[in-house]
Enzyme design. Structure first.
Site, PDB file in Angstrom:
ATOM      1  N   SER A   1      16.340 -14.945  41.902  1.00 18.79           N
ATOM      2  CA  SER A   1      15.172 -15.444  41.212  1.00 18.79           C
ATOM      3  C   SER A   1      15.615 -16.851  40.777  1.00 18.79           C
ATOM      4  O   SER A   1      16.687 -17.585  41.128  1.00 18.79           O
ATOM      5  CB  SER A   1      15.532 -14.964  39.567  1.00 18.79           C
ATOM      6  OG  SER A   1      14.607 -15.692  38.868  1.00 18.79           O
TER       7      SER A   1
ATOM      8  N   TYR B   1      19.441 -11.323  31.851  1.00 13.72           N
ATOM      9  CA  TYR B   1      18.492 -11.449  33.254  1.00 13.72           C
ATOM     10  C   TYR B   1      19.233 -12.482  34.176  1.00 13.72           C
ATOM     11  O   TYR B   1      19.381 -12.734  35.200  1.00 13.72           O
ATOM     12  CB  TYR B   1      17.044 -11.591  33.108  1.00 13.72           C
ATOM     13  CG  TYR B   1      16.332 -11.711  34.253  1.00 13.72           C
ATOM     14  CD1 TYR B   1      15.910 -10.596  34.899  1.00 13.72           C
ATOM     15  CD2 TYR B   1      15.936 -13.053  34.758  1.00 13.72           C
ATOM     16  CE1 TYR B   1      14.866 -10.766  36.072  1.00 13.72           C
ATOM     17  CE2 TYR B   1      15.273 -13.390  35.991  1.00 13.72           C
ATOM     18  CZ  TYR B   1      14.683 -11.862  36.411  1.00 13.72           C
ATOM     19  OH  TYR B   1      13.783 -12.292  37.601  1.00 13.72           O
TER      20      TYR B   1
HETATM   21  P1  NAD Z   1       8.010  -5.096  39.309  1.00 15.85           P
HETATM   22  O1  NAD Z   1       8.349  -4.773  37.907  1.00 15.85           O
HETATM   23  O2  NAD Z   1       6.784  -4.786  39.812  1.00 15.85           O
HETATM   24  O3  NAD Z   1       9.225  -4.544  40.277  1.00 15.85           O
HETATM   25  C1  NAD Z   1      10.473  -4.201  40.027  1.00 15.85           C
HETATM   26  C2  NAD Z   1      10.708  -2.751  40.641  1.00 15.85           C
HETATM   27  O4  NAD Z   1      11.970  -2.243  40.335  1.00 15.85           O
HETATM   28  C3  NAD Z   1       9.771  -1.886  40.075  1.00 15.85           C
HETATM   29  O5  NAD Z   1       9.281  -1.165  41.028  1.00 15.85           O
HETATM   30  C4  NAD Z   1      10.510  -0.963  39.239  1.00 15.85           C
HETATM   31  O6  NAD Z   1      10.212   0.473  39.352  1.00 15.85           O
HETATM   32  C5  NAD Z   1      11.902  -0.962  39.968  1.00 15.85           C
HETATM   33  N1  NAD Z   1      13.132  -0.666  39.272  1.00 15.85           N
HETATM   34  C6  NAD Z   1      13.364  -1.090  38.122  1.00 15.85           C
HETATM   35  N2  NAD Z   1      14.639  -0.230  37.519  1.00 15.85           N
HETATM   36  C7  NAD Z   1      14.940   0.493  38.556  1.00 15.85           C
HETATM   37  C8  NAD Z   1      16.048   1.359  38.957  1.00 15.85           C
HETATM   38  N3  NAD Z   1      16.857   1.605  38.000  1.00 15.85           N
HETATM   39  N4  NAD Z   1      16.130   1.879  40.038  1.00 15.85           N
HETATM   40  C9  NAD Z   1      15.193   1.603  40.949  1.00 15.85           C
HETATM   41  N5  NAD Z   1      14.139   0.862  40.882  1.00 15.85           N
HETATM   42  C10 NAD Z   1      13.868   0.217  39.963  1.00 15.85           C
HETATM   43  O7  NAD Z   1       8.324  -6.663  39.419  1.00 15.85           O
HETATM   44  P2  NAD Z   1       8.531  -7.726  40.573  1.00 15.85           P
HETATM   45  O8  NAD Z   1       8.367  -9.092  40.174  1.00 15.85           O
HETATM   46  O9  NAD Z   1       8.064  -7.344  41.850  1.00 15.85           O
HETATM   47  O10 NAD Z   1      10.246  -7.769  40.776  1.00 15.85           O
HETATM   48  C11 NAD Z   1      10.981  -7.679  41.867  1.00 15.85           C
HETATM   49  C12 NAD Z   1      12.396  -8.407  42.115  1.00 15.85           C
HETATM   50  O11 NAD Z   1      11.874  -9.734  42.099  1.00 15.85           O
HETATM   51  C13 NAD Z   1      12.964  -8.147  40.862  1.00 15.85           C
HETATM   52  O12 NAD Z   1      14.460  -8.035  41.203  1.00 15.85           O
HETATM   53  C14 NAD Z   1      12.999  -9.407  39.985  1.00 15.85           C
HETATM   54  O13 NAD Z   1      13.947  -9.848  39.211  1.00 15.85           O
HETATM   55  C15 NAD Z   1      12.578 -10.528  41.133  1.00 15.85           C
HETATM   56  N6  NAD Z   1      11.825 -11.717  40.632  1.00 15.85           N
HETATM   57  C16 NAD Z   1      10.541 -11.663  40.438  1.00 15.85           C
HETATM   58  C17 NAD Z   1       9.983 -12.799  39.858  1.00 15.85           C
HETATM   59  C18 NAD Z   1       8.131 -12.645  39.589  1.00 15.85           C
HETATM   60  O14 NAD Z   1       8.027 -13.791  38.831  1.00 15.85           O
HETATM   61  N7  NAD Z   1       7.623 -11.760  39.361  1.00 15.85           N
HETATM   62  C19 NAD Z   1      10.682 -14.052  39.826  1.00 15.85           C
HETATM   63  C20 NAD Z   1      11.848 -13.930  40.269  1.00 15.85           C
HETATM   64  C21 NAD Z   1      12.571 -12.824  40.726  1.00 15.85           C
END
Ligand code: NAD
Length: 269
Positions: A152, A165
């Site tokens: 991130s 986080y």
């Molecule tokens: P999201 O909530 O759609 O995806 C997160 C996924 O992780 C979900 O499918 C959830 O079911 C899964 N998950 C959570 N806990 C889990 C566990 N214990 N075991 C297995 N799976 C688990 O959100 P996203 O934005 O697609 O996030 C994906 C990654 O991207 C994350 O690591 C997040 O920190 C990172 N990220 C997202 C953003 C953003 O703005 N969306 C920015 C920076 C980083």
């Protein structure tokens, strides 16, 4: 992209958002995809259907296969079973994408220990354990491979109210570099992408509200949030042979968010 067809990729947290887009993109590039989910098999199945419908749209009869694999990445036993299952089904595992992630919002002085541990155990410990189990396989088999961590912008930007986080993503930056250095000689590459504000379910609080979204986007030099597909494209590149000489790097994909946007204009004459 070069070197992806016929490879096997495991993507954690792949039933939504960025993980789902990565599955779809890697399948389109000809990878077999192991789709990890924690608790929503129906959503994971949707990911699988979308991936298989568009798989290999450039290549005929490319033979892409998929597998749904349940595991909670905060549970060591689940991770061991997941990696074994993937290797048993496909015969190997070439690309690991540590994408599963959660966040909680609270003032740092009020965060309960359990809540703190939960975020770290999914985002950082989970990513490490998935990497460890995959690396064991590669070391035993003397194979090369690729790990991509979904970090991130908060790998480097401190985020008040999200202390666990921020720590988890800061740690992920070091995890990326440490593993990259330790296994470089074996042809194992470890990189990360660092998304900025991206339209996914984790951000429902502002993506679904036009006013809040405008506030978020006003802080982004390019003036808009990113998409999961933009993140997935960078993952495909880093996983491919086009990135054969890149290791230990975090690629920031953030519309300029990490460019100190306050300096867009001079502060004084
Ligand atoms: P999201 O909530 O759609 O995806 C997160 C996924 O992780 C979900 O499918 C959830 O079911 C899964 N998950 C959570 N806990 C889990 C566990 N214990 N075991 C297995 N799976 C688990 O959100 P996203 O934005 O697609 O996030 C994906 C990654 O991207 C994350 O690591 C997040 O920190 C990172 N990220 C997202 C953003 C953003 O703005 N969306 C920015 C920076 C980083």
């Amino acid at each position: 992209m070069r070197g992806l067809q016929g490879k096997t990729a495991l993507i954690t947290g792949a039933s939504s958002g960025i993980g789902q887009a990565i599955v779809i993109r890697l399948a389109q590039e000809g990878c077999n995809v192991a789709i990890n989910y924690r608790s929503n098999p129906e959503a994971a199945q949707e990911t699988e259907e979308q991936a298989m419908q568009t798989a290999c749209n450039q290549v005929e009869n490319c033979g892409v296969q998929s597998l749904l694999v349940q595991a909670d990445v905060s549970q060591e036993a689940d991770i061991i079973r997941m990696v074994e299952t993937v290797i048993e089904k496909f015969g190997s595992l070439d690309i690991l994408v540590n994408n599963a992630g959660i966040q909680t919002e609270k003032a740092s002085h009020a965060v309960e220990t359990q809540e703190f541990d939960r975020v770290l155990s999914v985002n950082l410990r989970g990513a490490y354990l998935c990497a460890r189990e995959t690396l064991k396989h590669w070391v035993e088999q003397k194979r090369s491979g690729v790990i991509i961590n979904i970090s991130s912008v908060h790998e480097i930007i401190p985020r008040p109210m999200y202390v666990s986080y921020s720590i988890s993503k800061g740690g992920m930056g070091n995890l990326t570099k440490t593993l990259a250095l330790e296994y470089a000689a074996q042809g194992i590459r470890v990189n990360a992408i660092a998304p900025g504000a991206t339209v996914t379910p984790i951000n429902d609080a502002w993506t679904e509200d036009a006013e809040k979204r405008a506030v978020v986007e006003s802080h982004i030099p390019m003036g808009r949030a990113g998409t999961s597909e933009e993140m997935a494209a960078a993952v495909a590149f880093l996983a491919s042979d086009e990135a054969a000489y890149i290791t230990g790097q975090t690629l920031f994909i953030d519309g300029g968010l990490t460019l100190y946007a306050d300096f867009r204009e001079a502060w004084s004459a």
